[in-house]
Enzyme design. Structure first.
Site, PDB file in Angstrom:
ATOM      1  N   GLU A   6       0.883  -1.157  -0.026  1.00 58.71           N
ATOM      2  CA  GLU A   6       0.094   0.028  -0.096  1.00 58.71           C
ATOM      3  C   GLU A   6       0.894   1.253   0.117  1.00 58.71           C
ATOM      4  OE1 GLU A   6      -1.820   0.093   3.804  1.00 58.71           O
ATOM      5  OE2 GLU A   6      -2.730  -2.071   3.588  1.00 58.71           O
ATOM      6  N   LYS A  60       2.355   4.428   1.125  1.00 54.46           N
ATOM      7  CA  LYS A  60       2.495   5.247   2.510  1.00 54.46           C
ATOM      8  C   LYS A  60       2.227   6.734   2.429  1.00 54.46           C
ATOM      9  CE  LYS A  60       5.857   5.350   6.500  1.00 54.46           C
ATOM     10  NZ  LYS A  60       5.553   6.511   6.850  1.00 54.46           N
ATOM     11  N   ASP A  83       1.283  10.171   3.319  1.00 53.46           N
ATOM     12  CA  ASP A  83       2.325  11.363   4.282  1.00 53.46           C
ATOM     13  C   ASP A  83       1.201  12.401   4.812  1.00 53.46           C
ATOM     14  OD1 ASP A  83       4.293  12.479   5.329  1.00 53.46           O
ATOM     15  OD2 ASP A  83       5.175  13.488   3.509  1.00 53.46           O
ATOM     16  N   TYR A 111      -6.216   2.260   6.956  1.00 51.73           N
ATOM     17  CA  TYR A 111      -5.466   1.132   6.648  1.00 51.73           C
ATOM     18  C   TYR A 111      -5.400  -0.220   7.840  1.00 51.73           C
ATOM     19  CZ  TYR A 111      -2.272   4.267   9.193  1.00 51.73           C
ATOM     20  OH  TYR A 111      -1.631   5.269  10.138  1.00 51.73           O
ATOM     21  N   LYS A 128      10.896   3.301   2.229  1.00 51.24           N
ATOM     22  CA  LYS A 128      10.742   4.696   1.999  1.00 51.24           C
ATOM     23  C   LYS A 128      11.234   4.987   0.559  1.00 51.24           C
ATOM     24  CE  LYS A 128       9.891   7.143   5.112  1.00 51.24           C
ATOM     25  NZ  LYS A 128      10.302   7.557   6.569  1.00 51.24           N
ATOM     26  N   CYS A 184      27.248  41.187 -18.537  1.00 50.55           N
ATOM     27  CA  CYS A 184      27.325  39.803 -19.324  1.00 50.55           C
ATOM     28  C   CYS A 184      28.708  39.139 -18.890  1.00 50.55           C
ATOM     29  CB  CYS A 184      26.799  39.629 -20.820  1.00 50.55           C
ATOM     30  SG  CYS A 184      26.963  38.068 -21.315  1.00 50.55           S
ATOM     31  N   CYS A 211      30.194  38.000 -22.656  1.00 44.56           N
ATOM     32  CA  CYS A 211      30.741  39.221 -23.595  1.00 44.56           C
ATOM     33  C   CYS A 211      30.977  40.693 -23.192  1.00 44.56           C
ATOM     34  CB  CYS A 211      29.627  39.032 -24.703  1.00 44.56           C
ATOM     35  SG  CYS A 211      28.016  39.873 -24.335  1.00 44.56           S
ATOM     36  N   CYS A 249      21.119  39.999 -21.508  1.00 45.23           N
ATOM     37  CA  CYS A 249      22.606  40.386 -22.012  1.00 45.23           C
ATOM     38  C   CYS A 249      22.173  41.344 -23.144  1.00 45.23           C
ATOM     39  CB  CYS A 249      23.432  39.474 -22.243  1.00 45.23           C
ATOM     40  SG  CYS A 249      24.545  39.642 -23.257  1.00 45.23           S
ATOM     41  N   CYS A 281      27.400  38.276 -28.458  1.00 48.04           N
ATOM     42  CA  CYS A 281      27.482  37.454 -27.389  1.00 48.04           C
ATOM     43  C   CYS A 281      27.646  35.924 -27.521  1.00 48.04           C
ATOM     44  CB  CYS A 281      26.379  37.701 -26.125  1.00 48.04           C
ATOM     45  SG  CYS A 281      26.636  36.664 -24.849  1.00 48.04           S
TER      46      CYS A 281
HETATM   47  S1  IVH Z   1       0.191   0.776   9.125  1.00 45.49           S
HETATM   48  C1  IVH Z   1       1.436  -1.208  12.854  1.00 45.49           C
HETATM   49  N1  IVH Z   1      -0.215   1.604   6.523  1.00 45.49           N
HETATM   50  O1  IVH Z   1       2.968   5.664   8.666  1.00 45.49           O
HETATM   51  C2  IVH Z   1       1.110  -0.754  11.596  1.00 45.49           C
HETATM   52  N2  IVH Z   1       0.934   3.351   8.250  1.00 45.49           N
HETATM   53  O2  IVH Z   1       5.586   5.020  10.243  1.00 45.49           O
HETATM   54  C3  IVH Z   1       1.073   0.754  11.695  1.00 45.49           C
HETATM   55  N3  IVH Z   1       1.144   5.181   7.481  1.00 45.49           N
HETATM   56  O3  IVH Z   1       2.001   5.979  12.212  1.00 45.49           O
HETATM   57  C4  IVH Z   1       0.664   1.463  10.521  1.00 45.49           C
HETATM   58  N4  IVH Z   1       0.428   5.191   5.664  1.00 45.49           N
HETATM   59  O4  IVH Z   1       0.743   7.276  10.199  1.00 45.49           O
HETATM   60  C5  IVH Z   1       0.170   1.945   7.884  1.00 45.49           C
HETATM   61  N5  IVH Z   1      -0.838   2.519   4.431  1.00 45.49           N
HETATM   62  C6  IVH Z   1      -0.016   2.499   5.792  1.00 45.49           C
HETATM   63  C7  IVH Z   1       0.461   3.852   6.160  1.00 45.49           C
HETATM   64  C8  IVH Z   1       0.787   4.181   7.255  1.00 45.49           C
HETATM   65  C9  IVH Z   1       1.086   5.966   6.178  1.00 45.49           C
HETATM   66  C10 IVH Z   1       2.080   6.075   8.542  1.00 45.49           C
HETATM   67  C11 IVH Z   1       1.285   6.051   9.896  1.00 45.49           C
HETATM   68  C12 IVH Z   1       2.098   5.474  10.972  1.00 45.49           C
HETATM   69  C13 IVH Z   1       3.502   5.833  10.325  1.00 45.49           C
HETATM   70  C14 IVH Z   1       4.557   4.586  10.711  1.00 45.49           C
END
Ligand code: IVH
Length: 675
Positions: A118, A120, A122, A229, A318, A412, A415, A430, A436
């Site tokens: 999935e 991650k 932000d 999630y 990451k 410049c 030139c 310029c 130039c």
């Molecule tokens: S699972 C035990 N799934 O990442 C599992 N976390 O570094 C806990 N986060 O605090 C989290 N996307 O805020 C999970 N698809 C995702 C996520 C996710 C973002 C964040 C979440 C967590 C942090 C951990």
């Protein structure tokens, strides 16, 4: 009493209708009611609640607009701790993660483990608790054990259900990430600017700031979203047996689940997904900073257990950081083909966003002033996706005592001609024109480049050497270069010299639109060049055209019109164009009278979006051919889009098209359409 009864009945109807529309709008992006009608339903509900406050239940849609401000946030102890994730950074870390799990599960055999991969997200982690199907509270992660009660803020997020459908577990804690999408972030910053408030630096900070409001009415005005999630507490032990099933069931209960997640097999599957999402990343509507892999089987998750504060059964892979700190070793200027003098910061090389960055453009004097950047400064550099790297900010605490403000050159560096500043320090040029060398080199590099005349094998270094060696002064000289001249340059042998001469000769006959683009008329890009070619048919007609006539054409504004007229009136440019013709450069004239009537074109009035990679032709060729059939080719999908062409690895635009139920075709469909 009977009034209360009627009010209660009407309140129930309105509540369920409003939540239905919320769900359609915020979770499926597919409203089926006008905003105005929605507002009327909401106003009616609010009116009933103001007469009968007892109807203002915890799950009433009125909670979406915010409630009375708090003095402080209460604390909430998590029944089950909210964990974080272990991180991985490269392929090896992923293989290692998989190997460890095999060992811990006693699955040392060849069996491939299934994972859910999935994005991650932000944003900020949140826990939402439901009791007897009704929203009870929402809390931040805090230190993982105790968080803050942000219920009144979370309730304003319209994609989060306040009541769950029948069949939902009695006690249910759902966890997910609250975030702000790019579009909402941009709109919010526009509002901030209008109110003379500081803009938010990124969507994550904006989401955090919005959730931390004691006044939930402010939160209600912020475009927040969520993807769930995982589960926390759940009363129903048989809810699901796998993570993928958990998410599917949460989706059925009305929670938004990220549509991009996928079940994958083994570390190879994880890595393929990672590569796929890395490509999609810059097209997504929201920020992601990596991929999370989770073991799919819940019984195996339980056997794998936890280390310190993170589960053993999950890993966050990451993406390379998009922001890094480095120092500015120098600032100098580059002179472009139209004489624009652009300041560039020379950096201590830094690996950011997946590439090593050692130069970043500072754009112009006012940008240098805005950033306040000096040589010796410590700066944050950002490179996101395909976006060019930028300096985001200067760390003043680390500024060397001896540093001095940067002064923009008055002459410049190439030139020695005077640098003329136009506007509020935005454009510096310029004034040297053709004397130039820097401008001459840039003009020639543009002329030979792929989208222009496209001279194969003519790289930047060769152009530099030809100009510095005094062999060419302008683009027409390319066509009188001889084998002897080229072979005498460093790095050329018989064959390579002949190849270069041949490839120049092979580009004597070109399309008029290419020739016009190649000339480097300021602000005349490919599409304007094409329009000029199709409207005027030959170079001579353009020599006598007026600003008024040009301005009458679609897409040409007063500045571009002036640039065109000035370019053709300039005697140096005329000499170069005449020399090109004398040296054999030619094109097929376009019979202007034969230009098709736009109304008669098959795709007239249609707006088409291209997304994903095409195999059999380039995106720009596809665009041109669609335009030639009368279509407007747009960069983003909206309700006004008529058709979306979906190539390989298409991302969010394809998803959006589906959501808006816009007609889509694949590459074969496109080829058929183009005939
Ligand atoms: S699972 C035990 N799934 O990442 C599992 N976390 O570094 C806990 N986060 O605090 C989290 N996307 O805020 C999970 N698809 C995702 C996520 C996710 C973002 C964040 C979440 C967590 C942090 C951990």
């Amino acid at each position: 009493m009977s009034d209360l009864k009627t009010a209660r009945a009407r309140h129930a109807v309105l509540s369920s209708e409003l939540e239905h529309h919320n769900h359609l709008y915020y979770t499926h992006d597919a409203p089926n009611i006008a905003d105005h009608d929605y507002d009327q339903l909401l106003q009616e509900l609010l009116a009933i609640e103001s007469s009968y406050p007892e109807l203002m239940t915890a799950d009433s849609p009125s909670q979406r607009v915010g409630s009375a401000p708090l003095d402080e946030f209460n604390q909430i102890k998590h029944e089950r701790p909210m964990l974080s994730l272990s991180n991985g950074f490269n392929d090896n870390d992923i293989h290692e993660f998989d190997r460890r799990l095999h060992k811990e599960l006693g699955q040392a055999d060849e069996r491939v483990l299934a994972y859910v991969a999935e994005p991650k997200l932000d944003g900020l982690a949140v826990s939402i608790f439901y009791e007897n199907r009704v929203f009870k509270y929402a809390a931040t992660r805090g230190d993982g054990k105790v968080g803050e009660d942000i219920s009144q803020n979370v309730k304003t997020i319209r994609s989060i259900p306040l009541r769950l459908p029948l069949g939902a577990p009695d006690r249910l804690e759902v966890r997910g990430e609250i975030f702000m999408a790019h579009a909402g972030f941009a709109a919010l910053n526009e509002v901030q600017a209008k109110m003379d408030k500081k803009p938010f630096v990124n969507p994550r900070n904006a989401a955090a700031g919005s959730l931390r409001q004691l006044d939930s009415k402010i939160t209600a005005s912020r475009p927040l979203d969520i993807f769930v999630y995982s589960l926390g507490v759940i009363s129903d032990e048989n809810f699901a047996t796998t993570h993928s099933e958990t998410l599917e069931r949460l989706g059925d209960l009305g929670f938004p689940v990220c549509p991009l997640l996928e079940k994958v097999e083994g570390p190879e599957g994880c890595l393929a997904y990672y590569a796929h999402l890395s490509r999609l990343r810059s097209d997504l509507d929201y920020e992601i900073d990596g991929i999370v892999y989770k073991l799919d089987r819940l019984d195996w998750q339980r056997s794998a257990g936890f280390i310190a504060k993170a589960p053993r059964w999950a890993l966050a892979h990451k993406f390379p950081a998009q922001e890094k700190t480095t120092t500015v070793n120098g600032i100098d200027v580059q002179v472009g083909r139209t004489g624009a003098v652009t300041p560039v910061a020379r950096l201590e090389p830094v690996f950011v966003g997946g590439v090593t960055v050692s130069n970043v453009t500072l754009h112009n004097q006012s940008e240098i002033r805005r950033l306040g950047v000096r040589v010796g400064d410590t700066v944050i550099v950002r490179r996101a996706g395909d976006v060019i790297p930028q300096i985001v900010s200067v760390n003043l605490d680390k500024r060397p005592a001896t540093s001095v403000e940067y002064t923009f050159p008055t002459h410049c560096p190439e030139c020695g001609s005077e640098v003329v500043v136009e506007g509020e320090g935005v454009i510096a040029r310029c004034s040297g024109g053709l004397i130039c060398r820097a401008q001459v080199k840039q003009a020639i590099k543009h002329f030979v480049s792929r989208k222009a005349i496209d001279i194969d094998g003519m790289g930047e270094k060769i152009v530099d050497a030809l100009v510095e060696g005094g062999l060419i002064d302008n683009v027409s000289d390319l066509y009188s270069l001889t084998f002897e001249q080229v072979i005498n340059l460093d790095g050329f042998a018989d064959k390579s010299a002949q190849n270069l001469i041949d490839s120049i000769a092979s580009r004597r006959h070109v399309e008029l639109s290419r020739l016009l683009y190649s000339l480097g008329i300021p602000q005349v890009g490919e599409s304007t060049a094409e329009q000029l070619a199709n409207t005027f048919g030959n170079l001579d007609a353009l020599k006598s055209v007026s600003v008024e006539v040009l301005e009458g054409l679609p897409d040409i504004g007063p500045i571009v019109a002036q640039n065109i007229v000035r370019f053709f009136a300039d005697s140096n440019n005329q000499a170069v164009m005449n020399a090109l013709v004398e040296r054999g450069v030619n094109y097929d004239e376009i019979a202007v009278a034969d230009l098709p009537d736009p109304e008669s074109l098959p795709l007239n009035g249609k707006t088409i979006v291209l997304t994903g990679a095409l195999q059999s032709l380039s995106r720009s060729d596809a665009k041109k051919r669609l335009q030639a059939l009368g279509a407007k080719v747009s960069g983003s999908v909206s309700k006004k889009t008529d058709l979306v062409v979906i190539g390989a690895d298409a991302g969010s635009k394809a998803i959006k098209a589906q959501e808006l139920e816009i007609e889509t075709i694949d590459e074969d469909g496109l080829i058929a359409l183009l005939g």
